[in-house]
Design an enzyme around this catalytic site. Sequence first.
Site, PDB file in Angstrom:
ATOM      1  N   HIS A  81       0.827  -1.210   0.000  1.00 11.73           N
ATOM      2  CA  HIS A  81       0.000   0.000   0.000  1.00 11.73           C
ATOM      3  C   HIS A  81       0.860   1.259   0.000  1.00 11.73           C
ATOM      4  O   HIS A  81       1.872   1.319   0.696  1.00 11.73           O
ATOM      5  CB  HIS A  81      -0.910  -0.004   1.237  1.00 11.73           C
ATOM      6  CG  HIS A  81      -2.111   0.865   1.086  1.00 11.73           C
ATOM      7  ND1 HIS A  81      -2.045   2.245   1.133  1.00 11.73           N
ATOM      8  CD2 HIS A  81      -3.422   0.561   0.901  1.00 11.73           C
ATOM      9  CE1 HIS A  81      -3.258   2.743   0.975  1.00 11.73           C
ATOM     10  NE2 HIS A  81      -4.113   1.752   0.834  1.00 11.73           N
ATOM     11  N   GLY A 162       4.992  21.466  10.925  1.00 11.69           N
ATOM     12  CA  GLY A 162       6.197  20.692  11.189  1.00 11.69           C
ATOM     13  C   GLY A 162       7.348  21.061  10.285  1.00 11.69           C
ATOM     14  O   GLY A 162       7.242  21.961   9.447  1.00 11.69           O
ATOM     15  N   HIS A 167      10.769  13.145   9.231  1.00 10.91           N
ATOM     16  CA  HIS A 167      11.229  12.598  10.508  1.00 10.91           C
ATOM     17  C   HIS A 167      12.124  11.406  10.172  1.00 10.91           C
ATOM     18  O   HIS A 167      11.809  10.612   9.274  1.00 10.91           O
ATOM     19  CB  HIS A 167      10.019  12.148  11.327  1.00 10.91           C
ATOM     20  CG  HIS A 167      10.360  11.705  12.714  1.00 10.91           C
ATOM     21  ND1 HIS A 167      10.908  10.461  12.982  1.00 10.91           N
ATOM     22  CD2 HIS A 167      10.227  12.324  13.916  1.00 10.91           C
ATOM     23  CE1 HIS A 167      11.088  10.344  14.283  1.00 10.91           C
ATOM     24  NE2 HIS A 167      10.686  11.453  14.871  1.00 10.91           N
ATOM     25  N   PRO A 168      13.272  11.254  10.832  1.00 10.76           N
ATOM     26  CA  PRO A 168      14.236  10.213  10.445  1.00 10.76           C
ATOM     27  C   PRO A 168      13.691   8.786  10.448  1.00 10.76           C
ATOM     28  O   PRO A 168      14.202   7.929   9.710  1.00 10.76           O
ATOM     29  CB  PRO A 168      15.366  10.376  11.466  1.00 10.76           C
ATOM     30  CG  PRO A 168      14.788  11.183  12.584  1.00 10.76           C
ATOM     31  CD  PRO A 168      13.762  12.052  11.960  1.00 10.76           C
ATOM     32  N   THR A 169      12.690   8.505  11.247  1.00 10.63           N
ATOM     33  CA  THR A 169      12.121   7.148  11.257  1.00 10.63           C
ATOM     34  C   THR A 169      10.616   7.135  11.009  1.00 10.63           C
ATOM     35  O   THR A 169      10.090   6.181  10.437  1.00 10.63           O
ATOM     36  CB  THR A 169      12.393   6.443  12.603  1.00 10.63           C
ATOM     37  OG1 THR A 169      11.862   7.247  13.677  1.00 10.63           O
ATOM     38  CG2 THR A 169      13.881   6.232  12.811  1.00 10.63           C
ATOM     39  N   ALA A 170       9.904   8.186  11.414  1.00 11.57           N
ATOM     40  CA  ALA A 170       8.439   8.195  11.315  1.00 11.57           C
ATOM     41  C   ALA A 170       7.922   8.801  10.027  1.00 11.57           C
ATOM     42  O   ALA A 170       6.727   8.731   9.744  1.00 11.57           O
ATOM     43  CB  ALA A 170       7.840   8.945  12.513  1.00 11.57           C
ATOM     44  N   GLY A 171       8.803   9.416   9.218  1.00 13.04           N
ATOM     45  CA  GLY A 171       8.380   9.970   7.940  1.00 13.04           C
ATOM     46  C   GLY A 171       7.478  11.172   8.092  1.00 13.04           C
ATOM     47  O   GLY A 171       7.786  12.118   8.816  1.00 13.04           O
TER      48      GLY A 171
END
Length: 295
Positions: A81, A162, A167-171
Site C-alpha cells: 500500500h 512541522g 522525521h528520520p524514522t516516522a516519515g
Amino acid sequence: MKIVECVPNFSEGRRMDVVERILEAIRSVVGVKILDSSSDASHNRTVVTFVGEPQGVKEAAFRAAQMAAELIDMENHHGEHPRIGATDVIPLIPISGVTMDECVELARELGQEIGEKLSIPVFLYEEAAVKPKRKNLANVRRGEYEGLKEAIKEPERHPDFGPSQMHPTAGATAVGARPPLVAYNINLNTNDLEIAKAIAKTIRGSSGGFSSIKALGVLIEETNTAQVTINVCNFREVSLARVFETVMSEAERFGVTITGSEIVGLVPMEALLDAATFYLRLDGFQPDQVLEKRL
C-alpha cells in the site's frame, strides 16, 4: 453528544505486538471507544476505527501517532500500500452533532500539534486542505516515503505543519477531514499485476472514471493474486454494486474473473443495503424494513 469518528492508518500489519501498543495508546483516553482494527500483512498496514467526543478523539489520535513514531521505522518498512509515514493518514469524520467545518478545525489543530510536538511533517488533505492540490490524498502521497524524502525540500511540497524534512524514522503524516468512505478490495484470479492496474485506472476518478473512486492495482504476495484496492469516497454517488459490476466487466475483457472481495474496517449499513437492493432487485425497499434498525 458530539461524536467524531477517526480512522488512522498505520504502516505496520505484521508485528502485532506493535499494533497492540498503538491500540493501547488509543484506549488510554477516557471516553474513546475502538470499534474496529484490521491488519494486513501484505499491505503491511493496520486500519483502526475509533469514536468519541471531538477533543478526546484528537488526543487519542495524537497519542497513537506518538506511539507509532516510537515503534515504527519507515527505513525498514515495505508493503503493497502507498504510504508516507508510520502514521500514514488520520482522517476525522463527523458522525453525530458535529459539522464538517468542526472536523476541519479539529484536523488542523491535530496536525499542528503533531508537527510541533513530534517534529513530524504534516500535510492537510481532503476537506481540511489549505492548498487545492492537497485535497486529493494521492497528490500528497506522490513519490511515497522514499520519494518524499527529497521532494519535501521543494517549496511546493513543504508541509502545512512541522519541519520541511522527513522525521528520520516516522516519515510524514497526512491529516484530514472527510465523509465516511468504504475501503473495498476486489481479488482477481490472476497474478498479472498489469491487469489489476489497468482496471484500477479505468474506474478511478483521476483517470476519467468515477469521480468519487480512488483505486490501485496491487499484488498480494501471500496468495500471489492481483487485487484492485479501492476507496469508495462517496457510496451514495457510486454504490458498491456499481463498482463490483464495473470491475467484473473490465476483468472479463482481460479474460479473468473475480474470486472475491473484502471490506476493510467498518462500512455504513446504507452502503450494504444499496448493494442488496441492487442484486435482489427489490422494489420500494426502505431501510427501516431492516429488523435490527427497528429494535
